[in-house]
Scaffold this active site. Structure first.
Site, PDB file in Angstrom:
ATOM      1  N   SER A 142       0.938  -1.266   0.007  1.00 29.23           N
ATOM      2  CA  SER A 142       0.028  -0.052   0.180  1.00 29.23           C
ATOM      3  C   SER A 142       0.742   1.214   0.094  1.00 29.23           C
ATOM      4  O   SER A 142       1.782   1.162   0.644  1.00 29.23           O
ATOM      5  CB  SER A 142      -0.864  -0.103   1.243  1.00 29.23           C
ATOM      6  OG  SER A 142      -1.518   1.223   1.647  1.00 29.23           O
ATOM      7  N   TYR A 167      -2.276  -0.264  10.000  1.00 27.97           N
ATOM      8  CA  TYR A 167      -2.644  -0.855   8.502  1.00 27.97           C
ATOM      9  C   TYR A 167      -1.529  -0.822   8.017  1.00 27.97           C
ATOM     10  O   TYR A 167      -0.925  -1.904   7.318  1.00 27.97           O
ATOM     11  CB  TYR A 167      -3.590  -0.240   7.809  1.00 27.97           C
ATOM     12  CG  TYR A 167      -3.964  -0.543   6.477  1.00 27.97           C
ATOM     13  CD1 TYR A 167      -4.212  -1.649   5.951  1.00 27.97           C
ATOM     14  CD2 TYR A 167      -3.512   0.460   5.421  1.00 27.97           C
ATOM     15  CE1 TYR A 167      -4.280  -2.138   4.763  1.00 27.97           C
ATOM     16  CE2 TYR A 167      -3.371   0.118   3.789  1.00 27.97           C
ATOM     17  CZ  TYR A 167      -3.992  -1.002   3.530  1.00 27.97           C
ATOM     18  OH  TYR A 167      -3.938  -1.408   2.432  1.00 27.97           O
TER      19      TYR A 167
END
Length: 361
Positions: A142, A167
């Site tokens: 990501s 995350y």
């Protein structure tokens, strides 16, 4: 090839599986169909792939009614015996691992969901690849890994040791875990740092979906950091093109790599990290303007400060992906937003306005 695609009830996984099926690959899709967002959209994606909801809920391998080469299994990545049995039975040539617990802000209130799915689940996938001679593991990282980095555009050569959400930390961990397995067991692994993917069948927790829904319901939209945000919005078709090109180019070790001046994106091991984005950041207010133009109505904006875990800008340097696999993003923001809104109106049966607007509204 015979490919396992995890996360096929999800946004990117759904589109990726269809693209691979279209070119003739044999696909097994896997997804837990968890309740992070509306499961009806997840089942809707599966049904578009020919997987009936009742079959998907069964927990056994089921066949698509539309694609002879597609089978689906509902399973959690944390289920190590189940993952091991699946790999041993199917003998995959390659794995595209897109399943994960997504969301930056959700990780602040539900941290253990990220450890279980993104760390333990990824470890199970790595071990299964190791013991079953998988020829290439492509996995989702990501743009969030860039964290406090302020060098633009973001380069895979940048340091990413300062994530600002759990995350992001789990995605950085995935890259480190993958390198270890590439180094120890010579498993070719490629990590893709996705940059704000959008398009038809997109996630309901993302800005485009939230803004469109609110505006059609005549509700204000929340605009964080008072609109002083930029995002490298990347259309789903461009993302899928890049994923498939990467799949077909397993990395080899770089003999010129040096631990004295290490490039974090490569190694002497068969390991590679790429950014996959549009390389063209868009101001958030311009993004909203594209939605307004497509919907034919103005947004009522509720300006708010920055949220915890968020960053003011993202911008992908995709030069290495262009050079190595010929990646060429081509869908601009107005075209991409318009395609999404046409899908949204069709899916939710929302009628289009009987007028159009141009310029000043």
């Amino acid at each position: 090839m015979k490919v396992l695609v995890t996360g096929t009830a999800g946004f990117i996984g759904y589109h990726t599986a269809l693209r691979l099926l279209d070119r003739g690959d044999e696909i097994i899709g896997l997804d837990s169909i968890n309740g992070y967002y509306d499961v009806n959209i997840k089942y809707g994606r599966l049904e578009m792939s020919g997987i009936a909801r009742k079959d998907a809920e069964s927990g056994i391998v089921c066949r698509s009614s539309k694609f002879p080469g597609y089978r689906f299994l509902r399973m959690y990545l944390e289920n190590k015996p189940g993952i091991d049995d699946l790999f041993a039975a199917e003998k995959f040539d390659a794995v595209i691992h897109l399943a994960a617990q997504a969301g930056v802000r959700y990780s602040i209130t539900n941290p253990y969901a990220y450890i279980e799915a993104n760390i333990i689940g990824f470890q199970n996938v790595l071990e299964a690849c190791r013991h079953n001679k998988v020829q290439h593991l492509v996995y989702a990282s990501s743009s969030s890994v860039y964290g406090l980095n302020e060098n633009y555009p973001f380069s895979t050569r940048d340091n990413v040791d300062h994530p600002i959400s759990l995350y992001a930390a789990t995605k950085k961990s995935n890259e480190l875990m993958a390198h270890t397995y590439s180094h120890l067991y010579r498993i070719p692994t490629t990590g893709l740092r996705f940059f704000t993917v959008y398009g038809p069948w997109g996630r309901p927790d993302m800005a485009l979906f939230l803004f469109t829904k609110a505006m059609l319901e005549d509700r204000p939209i929340d605009v964080f950091n008072n609109g002083n945000m930029k995002r490298d919005f990347t259309y789903i078709d461009d993302i899928v093109n890049g994923v498939v090109k990467v799949l077909d180019h397993p990395p080899e070790g770089d003999p010129s790599w040096s631990g004295k001046n290490p490039d974090p994106s490569r190694s002497t091991a068969p390991y590679r990290i790429y950014n996959i984005g549009n390389n063209s950041p868009v101001n958030l207010l311009d993004f909203i303007e594209a939605i307004e133009k497509s919907l034919g109505k103005k947004a009522v904006k509720n300006f708010l400060p920055m949220q915890d875990g968020d960053v003011p800008a993202t911008w992908a340097d995709v030069e290495s992906l262009v050079e190595d696999v010929g990646y060429t993003p081509s869908v601009g923001i107005e075209e991409g937003v318009d395609r999404f809104i046409k899908w949204y109106r069709g899916y939710f049966k929302v009628s289009s306005p009987s007028f159009s607007i141009d310029g000043g509204y």
